[in-house]
Structures are given as structure tokens and as C-alpha cells.
Design an enzyme around this catalytic site. Structure first.
Site, PDB file in Angstrom:
ATOM      1  CD  GLU A  46      -2.931   1.020   2.389  1.00  0.00           C
ATOM      2  OE1 GLU A  46      -2.942   0.001   3.109  1.00  0.00           O
ATOM      3  OE2 GLU A  46      -3.791   1.917   2.462  1.00  0.00           O
ATOM      4  CD  GLU A 194     -10.373  -2.352   6.156  1.00  0.00           C
ATOM      5  OE1 GLU A 194     -10.352  -1.247   6.726  1.00  0.00           O
ATOM      6  OE2 GLU A 194      -9.733  -3.345   6.578  1.00  0.00           O
ATOM      7  CD  GLU A 316      -6.235  -4.619   4.298  1.00  0.00           C
ATOM      8  OE1 GLU A 316      -6.171  -4.267   5.500  1.00  0.00           O
ATOM      9  OE2 GLU A 316      -6.609  -3.885   3.371  1.00  0.00           O
TER      10      GLU A 316
HETATM   11  O1  AHR Z   1      -3.163  -2.567   6.202  1.00  0.00           O
HETATM   12  C1  AHR Z   1      -3.399  -1.333   6.794  1.00  0.00           C
HETATM   13  C2  AHR Z   1      -4.853  -0.895   6.682  1.00  0.00           C
HETATM   14  O2  AHR Z   1      -5.658  -1.771   7.406  1.00  0.00           O
HETATM   15  C3  AHR Z   1      -5.454  -0.917   5.305  1.00  0.00           C
HETATM   16  O3  AHR Z   1      -5.185   0.239   4.598  1.00  0.00           O
HETATM   17  C4  AHR Z   1      -6.915  -1.030   5.577  1.00  0.00           C
HETATM   18  O4  AHR Z   1      -7.612  -1.682   4.547  1.00  0.00           O
HETATM   19  C5  AHR Z   1      -6.974  -1.774   6.904  1.00  0.00           C
HETATM   20  O5  AHR Z   1      -7.805  -1.156   7.795  1.00  0.00           O
END
Ligand code: AHR
Length: 511
Positions: A46, A194, A316
Site C-alpha cells: 500500500e 473496507e 488483509e
Molecule cells: O493494512 C493497513 C490498513 O488496514 C489498510 O489500509 C486497511 O484496509 C486496513 O484497515
């Protein structure tokens, strides 16, 4: 009953006891039917902290040795893992990312504020071309996370066209102007992230409608087949999965799930390196709870989709501790032997549910949360979690072999869990690989492994352990937690017997 009681007693005195535990694992080597999806070993990158900038991308003019802007040390270390799939550009960042800002000559790209992660200025120097080139260099599938929260249908539709259209379409022409003639292949497309939180704070019903709308216009150009993934639930939010399965059904090929081994979202999450035994045991219990969570989401999916058309994508997962004191990079945390256990135990669970779990992406690949790699300027270190992924990569694409484990239990706040975790698979060459973890921090385990009449010719092994459970690697001492040959194996006609030290992870290869 007697054995259970004895186990509990042993746990109570575990730090005083030098006793050896005994366990038995039966590998049903004759019953394998499901291939372990290699994408279970996926990664996530990210625009957050120094994951992309500094961790992967340093730019062509950097004094840090690089190939076309990608740092060589990180590239080489990642190549070794045979990463199957890489998710990008977020995370929360994805729902504020406008892809057109990240194409064309770098010096002309507009800047933006990364509102999700510290308000830092994002100069967009790492964009679509840079990501797809990275995937080509790593030999992995790209997994694009599309902006649904603050973007438009047109924007996402055109991104797919830019990447995959081979013809004389407007976006294909734009791509060519930017120096890339041939279309890329894009399989995995995330429609939002999310969406119940940073991706727009939506209700599942509202998101379902948006999913249907956005996904309609993400076209399949020139033979490119999209595998569309809906933004799924967090942890225990079964209602989200239920609603999506009901409203979207097999219009999606995958639905995601996020599960972090984290103490909570408010206040301190605990230190990555300073923790006591209770906290270690809590961590083990919390990470193993993912099995129950996965099972419950799968049960809902089975009800709506008995033909298994929709995959569960845990895109995730991993540990989330307090940011490393003194380090400015957002969500940068150290990674100890405890984290290695979280990786080992979780991957053992995912292998088991491979029939429905089609992909997972640990968060994240470099410098963020449970990272494979940490960097600081020109320095790089491999984490204990990296070593687990390297030891476990043999399971990718192999046939999962079901197994039973009989062992003592450990407990955290009166909640019991097994002290031994394992997974087994048979690869295309016929080799059996068994990955095991002795979670007990104080007691070695003598483990008898029954291989269901498999003839054993040769066994080789690798072990990952350290003097203490909170041991970790630093730039100065990079091999405090490092794999070593494991030799404590005796073969018999029915299988093997191994003695695995306390707090150790072992990978065996059986010929
Ligand atoms: O991985 C860090 C963050 O955690 C991501 O950006 C989000 O999707 C999650 O809440």
C-alpha cells in the site's frame, strides 16, 4: 480426560518444567484432494509509510542500488519468495487514489495528500506502469484495488481499459503514449476496500448495489478474464458476508475478509518486541481464532453458493502492534519470533480451507505491519515472518493432505488451544512437505508423525527458532532469527519421529 487435565497442569508450570511433551500427527497421505491455491501466499503493498517509497521504489537516481528505480536488495529478496500475487495500491489508500494522477512523465504527475496515512504528500511517482512492471519483474499476478469510495464508475472502468485493452481504444492509446505498447493482463480486481469503513462507511445493502453497478462496467478486453472481488467483512461481521452473498451472489468471483491479530482499534496495541508470556499466549489464541472466523464465513457462503463459485479472499491479515518508537514511517513495526508463529499458524489454517480460501494477502510486504522486509535508507533486513514464507512456499500449488493432531493444550484467559500446529501437502514431484510449529514457549515436543504407510526414503528439514520468543532481527544483527538445518528426525516403517524444541517452527521434506 486424564490427558487434558495433565496438559493443563503442565501449562500452569510450563516455565519451570523441563519435561518433553508428546504429540502425534496422522497425515492422511492417501486422502489429498484439494490443491493449495498458490495465491494463499499473496502479499500486499500500500502507499502507506515506507512500503512503496523507500521500501520498494527509490527512483532511478537514488544512490541505493536499483533497477529502473526498484531497489535491488528488496527485489532479490522478494523473488526468492516466489510471490504469487501482489495487492496494490491499498488498503484505505485505494479509495482515495485516482489512477490518472499516476501515469505519464513522472515530473508532470500531480501531487496529492495521503489523508489516510499521516497527511504526507504523495507525488504519484509510483503509479500503474511502475506497479505492473514490478509484477512482471517478480513474476506475480497483479491484484488491483479499485476506488469505489471516492471515485466514479467511469474512472474504474477506464483504468481496466488502460491496463488491458489491446485495440485502438482511447485508453489503450493513452497507455501507448506513456510508453507501454502491449496491454498487461489483469486477473484480480478488487471493487473497493473496507467499504464498511475507510472505503466509504457504507451499509452492506448500499455497497451491494454499488458493487453491481461498478462491476458491470469493468469490461473484459481482448480475452482478458477478470476475477472480481467484492469488498468483504471485517473479522466477525457475518452479516456483511450474508448480505453480499444474498445480494451479489456469483456476480462476484471472490469476497474479501480482513482479520488482524490486534488487541483493538483504540489505544495501545502493545509493543512488537516487549511482551510477556501471557501476551504471547494471547497472540497465539487470537491468531488461531481465524479458523473459527473463516469457518463461519465459509458456512454462510456454502449456504448461498454450494457449488463454490465464489472464493473467500483474506486479502488483509497479520499482526498489528504499536508503531516502532522513534521511527517516523507509519505503521512500521518490528517483527519477532512471535510474529513468525502468527504467520506459521495462520498459513497452516489457510492451507486447510483451500477449497474455499482462494487467496490471502499478508499486510504488508515491506516496512508496514507484519512485513517480510524492513528497510532504513540503504539497509535491509529480512524478518522472521519472511523466513516462514520462504519455508512454507513449498505448499504453493501442492495437494493438501488432511491431518489429525493429538497434543497438549495451552491456554490464554482460560481459552484453550493446541500446542502444536501443522499442515502437509504433496507436490507434483511426489514430495511430501510438512510444516509444524511447537507453540509452547518452554517445552520441547516429541512428535510421532504417521504417514499412512508412505515409504520414507529421506527426510530433510529446516528449523526457525531463537533463544527467546521476543527475539528479532536488526540491521546490525540480521540473523538472530534465521533458518537452520533441522536434523532431529528418526524414520520408521510407519513414518517419522521428531523432537522439536520449544517455540520452534519446522519444515520437513519427505522423499
Ligand atoms: O493494512 C493497513 C490498513 O488496514 C489498510 O489500509 C486497511 O484496509 C486496513 O484497515
Amino acid at each position: 480426560m486424564k490427558k487434558t487435565l495433565l496438559s493443563i497442569l503442565l501449562i500452569g508450570s510450563v516455565s519451570l518444567s523441563a519435561q518433553t511433551g508428546t504429540s502425534k500427527i496422522t497425515v492422511h497421505a492417501d486422502q489429498g484432494k484439494n490443491v493449495i491455491n498458490k495465491e494463499i501466499y499473496g502479499q500486499f503493498a500500500e502507499h502507506l509509510g515506507t512500503c512503496i517509497y523507500g521500501g520498494i521504489w527509490v527512483g532511478e537516481n537514488s544512490p541505493i542500488p536499483n533497477t529502473k528505480g526498484y531497489r535491488n536488495d528488496v527485489l532479490n529478496a522478494l523473488k526468492e519468495l516466489h510471490i504469487p500475487v501482489l495487492r496494490w495500491p491499498g488498503g484505505c489508500f485505494a479509495d482515495e487514489y485516482h489512477w490518472t494522477d499516476g501515469i505519464g512523465p513522472r515530473e508532470k504527475r500531480p501531487k496529492m495528500v495521503n489523508n489516510n496515512w499521516g497527511g504526507v504528500i504523495e507525488d504519484n511517482s509510483f503509479g500503474t506502469n511502475e506497479f505492473f512492471n514490478l509484477c512482471e519483474m517478480l513474476g506475480c499476478e497483479p491484484y488491483l484495488s479499485g476506488n469505489v469510495g471516492s471515485g466514479t464508475v467511469e474512472e474504474l472502468a477506464k483504468w481496466v481499459e488502460y491496463i488491458t485493452s489491446e485495440g485502438d481504444s482511447p485508453m489503450a492509446r493513452l497507455r501507448r503514449q506513456n510508453g507501454r505498447d502491449k496491454a498487461w493482463k489483469l486477473k484480480y480486481l478488487g471493487v473497493g476496500n473496507e467499504s464498511w469503513g475507510c472505503g466509504g462507511n457504507m451499509t452492506p445493502d448500499y455497497y451491494s448495489d454499488l458493487y453491481r453497478r461498478y462491476s458491470t462496467y469493468c469490461r473484459e478486453y481482448d480475452g482478458n478474464k477478470l476475477f472480481k472481488i467484492a469488498s468483504g467483512a471485517s473479522d466477525y461481521d457475518y452479516k456483511w458476508t450474508e448480505t453480499l452473498m444474498n445480494n451479489v451472489g456469483d456476480r462476484m468471483q471472490g469476497v474479501s475478509l480482513h482479520y488482524y491479530t490486534c488487541k483493538g482499534w483504540n489505544g495501545s496495541k502493545g509493543s512488537a518486541t516487549k511482551f510477556n508470556k501471557d501476551e504471547y499466549l494471547w497472540t497465539m489464541h487470537k491468531c488461531l481464532e481465524i479458523e473459527d472466523v473463516v469457518k463461519k464465513h465459509i458456512a454462510i457462503m456454502d449456504k448461498h453458493d454450494p457449488q463454490h463459485k465464489v472464493g473467500l479472499m483474506v486479502d488483509e491479515w497479520g499482526t498489528w502492534w504499536d508503531q516502532e518508537p522513534g521511527v517516523k514511517s507509519a505503521l512500521y513495526q518490528q517483527n519477532s519470533l512471535r510474529d513468525a508463529f502468527v504467520a506459521a499458524l495462520t498459513l497452516n489454517v489457510f492451507n486447510k480451507y483451500t477449497e474455499r480460501v482462494k487467496m490471502t494477502n499478508i499486510a504488508q510486504v515491506v516496512n508496514v505491519l507484519q512485513a517480510m522486509i524492513l528497510t532504513n535508507d540503504s539497509k535491509m533486513v529480512l524478518t522472521p515472518t519472511y523466513h516462514v514464507f520462504n519455508m512454507y512456499k513449498v505448499h504453493m500449488g501442492a495437494t493438501n493432505l488432511p491431518l489429525d493432531i493429538q497434543c497438549d493444550s495451552l491456554s490464554s484467559n482460560d481459552k484453550k488451544f493446541a500446542s502444536v500446529s501443522a499442515s502437509a501437502s504433496r507436490d507434483a514431484k511426489g514430495l511430501i512437505h510438512i510444516t509444524l510449529a511447537n507453540v509452547n514457549p518452554d517445552k520441547e515436543q516429541k512428535i510421532t508423525i504417521d504417514l499412512s504407510n508412505t515409504k520414507v526414503t529421506k527426510v530433510t528439514g529446516t528449523i526457525l527458532t531463537a533463544k527467546t520468543i521476543d527475539a528479532y532481527n536488526t540491521f546490525e544483527n540480521p540473523n538472530v532469527v534465521a533458518p537452520a538445518p533441522f536434523k532431529d528426525v528418526k524414520t520408521s516403517k510407519t513414518g517419522l519421529t521428531i523432537t522439536i524444541p520449544a517455540k520452534a517452527i519446522v519444515a520437513l521434506e519427505v522423499l
